[in-house]
Design an enzyme around this catalytic site. Structure first.
Site, PDB file in Angstrom:
ATOM      1  N   GLU A 103      -5.666 -14.932   3.090  1.00 28.98           N
ATOM      2  CA  GLU A 103      -4.432 -14.670   3.858  1.00 28.98           C
ATOM      3  C   GLU A 103      -4.709 -14.337   5.316  1.00 28.98           C
ATOM      4  O   GLU A 103      -4.892 -13.172   5.674  1.00 28.98           O
ATOM      5  CB  GLU A 103      -3.632 -13.532   3.210  1.00 28.98           C
ATOM      6  CG  GLU A 103      -2.324 -13.264   3.949  1.00 28.98           C
ATOM      7  CD  GLU A 103      -1.452 -12.170   3.325  1.00 28.98           C
ATOM      8  OE1 GLU A 103      -1.829 -11.604   2.282  1.00 28.98           O
ATOM      9  OE2 GLU A 103      -0.398 -11.886   3.900  1.00 28.98           O
ATOM     10  N   SER A 112       0.865  -1.185   0.000  1.00 28.20           N
ATOM     11  CA  SER A 112       0.000   0.000   0.000  1.00 28.20           C
ATOM     12  C   SER A 112       0.899   1.232   0.000  1.00 28.20           C
ATOM     13  O   SER A 112       2.122   1.119   0.203  1.00 28.20           O
ATOM     14  CB  SER A 112      -0.873  -0.014   1.246  1.00 28.20           C
ATOM     15  OG  SER A 112      -0.035   0.034   2.382  1.00 28.20           O
ATOM     16  N   LYS A 133      -2.704 -18.316   1.960  1.00 29.33           N
ATOM     17  CA  LYS A 133      -1.432 -17.596   2.176  1.00 29.33           C
ATOM     18  C   LYS A 133      -1.256 -17.348   3.668  1.00 29.33           C
ATOM     19  O   LYS A 133      -1.746 -16.347   4.198  1.00 29.33           O
ATOM     20  CB  LYS A 133      -1.444 -16.280   1.397  1.00 29.33           C
ATOM     21  CG  LYS A 133      -0.232 -15.407   1.661  1.00 29.33           C
ATOM     22  CD  LYS A 133      -0.062 -14.314   0.624  1.00 29.33           C
ATOM     23  CE  LYS A 133       1.056 -13.388   1.006  1.00 29.33           C
ATOM     24  NZ  LYS A 133       1.496 -12.530  -0.094  1.00 29.33           N
ATOM     25  N   SER A 148       6.299 -14.063   3.857  1.00 34.58           N
ATOM     26  CA  SER A 148       7.590 -14.128   4.556  1.00 34.58           C
ATOM     27  C   SER A 148       7.545 -13.445   5.910  1.00 34.58           C
ATOM     28  O   SER A 148       8.381 -13.754   6.783  1.00 34.58           O
ATOM     29  CB  SER A 148       8.716 -13.563   3.691  1.00 34.58           C
ATOM     30  OG  SER A 148       8.528 -12.221   3.341  1.00 34.58           O
ATOM     31  N   GLY A 149       6.613 -12.515   6.142  1.00 33.39           N
ATOM     32  CA  GLY A 149       6.548 -11.823   7.434  1.00 33.39           C
ATOM     33  C   GLY A 149       7.847 -11.074   7.664  1.00 33.39           C
ATOM     34  O   GLY A 149       8.408 -10.516   6.742  1.00 33.39           O
ATOM     35  N   LYS A 207      -6.243 -10.967  -3.424  1.00 30.00           N
ATOM     36  CA  LYS A 207      -5.695 -11.244  -2.092  1.00 30.00           C
ATOM     37  C   LYS A 207      -6.394 -10.391  -1.040  1.00 30.00           C
ATOM     38  O   LYS A 207      -6.714  -9.224  -1.288  1.00 30.00           O
ATOM     39  CB  LYS A 207      -4.204 -10.924  -2.098  1.00 30.00           C
ATOM     40  CG  LYS A 207      -3.571 -10.985  -0.721  1.00 30.00           C
ATOM     41  CD  LYS A 207      -2.176 -10.396  -0.686  1.00 30.00           C
ATOM     42  CE  LYS A 207      -2.122  -9.302   0.351  1.00 30.00           C
ATOM     43  NZ  LYS A 207      -0.758  -8.828   0.636  1.00 30.00           N
ATOM     44  N   GLY A 218       6.804 -10.988  -0.211  1.00 32.14           N
ATOM     45  CA  GLY A 218       7.033  -9.578  -0.527  1.00 32.14           C
ATOM     46  C   GLY A 218       8.472  -9.261  -0.196  1.00 32.14           C
ATOM     47  O   GLY A 218       9.378  -9.332  -1.037  1.00 32.14           O
ATOM     48  N   ARG A 219       8.699  -8.989   1.101  1.00 27.65           N
ATOM     49  CA  ARG A 219      10.046  -8.594   1.545  1.00 27.65           C
ATOM     50  C   ARG A 219      11.127  -9.609   1.186  1.00 27.65           C
ATOM     51  O   ARG A 219      12.219  -9.235   0.757  1.00 27.65           O
ATOM     52  CB  ARG A 219      10.052  -8.352   3.057  1.00 27.65           C
ATOM     53  CG  ARG A 219       9.457  -7.019   3.415  1.00 27.65           C
ATOM     54  CD  ARG A 219       9.054  -6.966   4.863  1.00 27.65           C
ATOM     55  NE  ARG A 219       7.813  -7.700   5.121  1.00 27.65           N
ATOM     56  CZ  ARG A 219       7.224  -7.791   6.306  1.00 27.65           C
ATOM     57  NH1 ARG A 219       7.777  -7.204   7.350  1.00 27.65           N
ATOM     58  NH2 ARG A 219       6.096  -8.448   6.453  1.00 27.65           N
ATOM     59  N   SER A 260       4.672 -16.729  -1.546  1.00 26.46           N
ATOM     60  CA  SER A 260       4.057 -15.501  -2.051  1.00 26.46           C
ATOM     61  C   SER A 260       4.713 -14.389  -1.239  1.00 26.46           C
ATOM     62  O   SER A 260       4.089 -13.759  -0.400  1.00 26.46           O
ATOM     63  CB  SER A 260       2.542 -15.540  -1.833  1.00 26.46           C
ATOM     64  OG  SER A 260       1.973 -14.296  -2.195  1.00 26.46           O
TER      65      SER A 260
END
Ligand code: 13P
Length: 341
Positions: A175, A24, A217, A259-260, A134, A289-290, A287
């Site tokens: 998720e 976001s 997820k 991945s948190g 998602k 991100g970081r 899935s």
């Protein structure tokens, strides 16, 4: 097989996983702050173009989750991002929740908003090229948390969202993220994650969701990031698999982990340890991100002369996670790659 089933299976095709690039505005600002870059619309566009135009990433990436702004943007040659991804065989997806907001009368807990007007928004996104969506719910582990109230209201909303997606011909990625911040033990994480999943699958069933046309997820089951004696990869793999075997029906084609706050290499090693114990009833994929983007962002630094370095960092992480899909990853592969470049 319906289109929904086909799309869900394609997203967890052999050796492939999903790139979450749906930050976001406030989240991408945080990421850009870490490299001292202003979060303007064109910087956000340039960064997403770097990722999406990485040559060869399509060998490892099946789909990309976009943000509302990004699905409407284009590459520098004018090609809309969803078209660019499709031309590489990558499936475009879209984040459709409106964020986790304070849950009334439940100090410190959240409820994810965004159901009002969702039917109309999904129709528009489908027209813009999205084939999956998602929605993220978050839960904290603490004294009396997550509460039954938080667990069930979020499960209900996740199922409402999933139903609207399937009606619109989009695969819902469901998720529920049990946040792994804090000092909790891996056993506490397992208990909270199991309770959340039990509620989610009860609501998905009651609201008539076709599980074959969905993906899950979730978080991995971890010791809290600030816990003193943190579990290693083998323990994480055993605990995570145990919870999912108990709570996730085999009709679900794939579990695509987030991945948190894990480091990129931990996220890869944990996924690898789970797949090395396969086969499982579902595909186990990513899935991230970081964990897929952090090295690319660091290499890029917002500078045009670093675009190639950013692309090779992204390509490398995608390749490592692809290896983890089959249990074939080894930490030495990180060093070999570093020696080559
Ligand atoms: P992380 O892998 O950075 O947790 O992001 C995945 C995601 O999409 C969170 O909603």
């Amino acid at each position: 097989m319906t289109d929904l089933h086909e799309t869900a299976k394609a997203l967890v095709a052999e050796g492939k996983g999903i790139l979450a690039a749906d930050e976001s505005d406030s989240t991408i600002k945080k990421r850009f702050d870490s490299i001292g870059l202003e979060s303007t619309e064109d910087n956000r566009r340039a960064y997403r173009e770097l990722l999406f135009s990485t040559e060869g990433a399509e060998e490892f990436i099946s789909g990309v989750i976009l943000f509302d702004e990004t699905i409407r943007q284009s590459a520098s040659d004018g090609t809309p991002f969803p078209k660019l991804l499709e031309s590489k065989g990558i499936i475009p997806g879209i984040k459709v929740d409106k964020g986790a907001k304070p849950l009334p009368l439940a100090e410190g807990e959240t409820i994810t908003e965004g159901l009002d007007g969702l039917r109309e928004r999904l129709a528009e996104y489908r027209g813009l090229g999205a084939r999956f969506a998602k929605w993220r719910a978050t839960y904290s582990i603490g004294r009396d948390q997550p509460s039954e109230y938080c667990v069930w209201t979020n499960a209900h909303a996740l199922a409402r969202y999933a139903g609207l997606c399937q009606e619109a011909g989009l695969v819902p990625i469901v998720e529920p993220e049990v946040l792994q911040d804090g000092t909790h033990t891996i056993e506490q994480s397992a208990t909270a994650t199991g309770r959340v999943l039990q509620a989610v699958y009860t609501e998905l069933h009651d609201q008539r969701i076709d599980l074959y046309g969905t993906l899950l997820k979730p978080n991995m089951v971890l010791s809290g990031y600030d816990a003193s004696d943190r579990a290693g990869a083998d323990e994480v793999a055993e605990a995570t698999l145990d919870v999912f075997l108990r709570h996730v029906p085999a009709a679900v084609p794939g579990i695509v982990f987030l991945s948190g706050g894990q480091s990129d290499e931990d996220a890869t090693a944990h996924l690898n340890a789970m797949n090395a114990r396969g086969p499982h009833p579902w595909e186990l994929s990513f899935s991230y991100g970081r964990a897929l983007q952090a090295p690319a962002l660091k290499a890029w630094q917002g500078k045009p002369e670093n675009v190639e370095a950013g692309r090779s960092a992204f390509y490398h992480r995608a390749k490592m996670n692809s290896a983890a899909r089959t249990g074939m990853y080894a930490p030495e592969m990180e060093r070999e790659a570093a020696a080559v470049s």
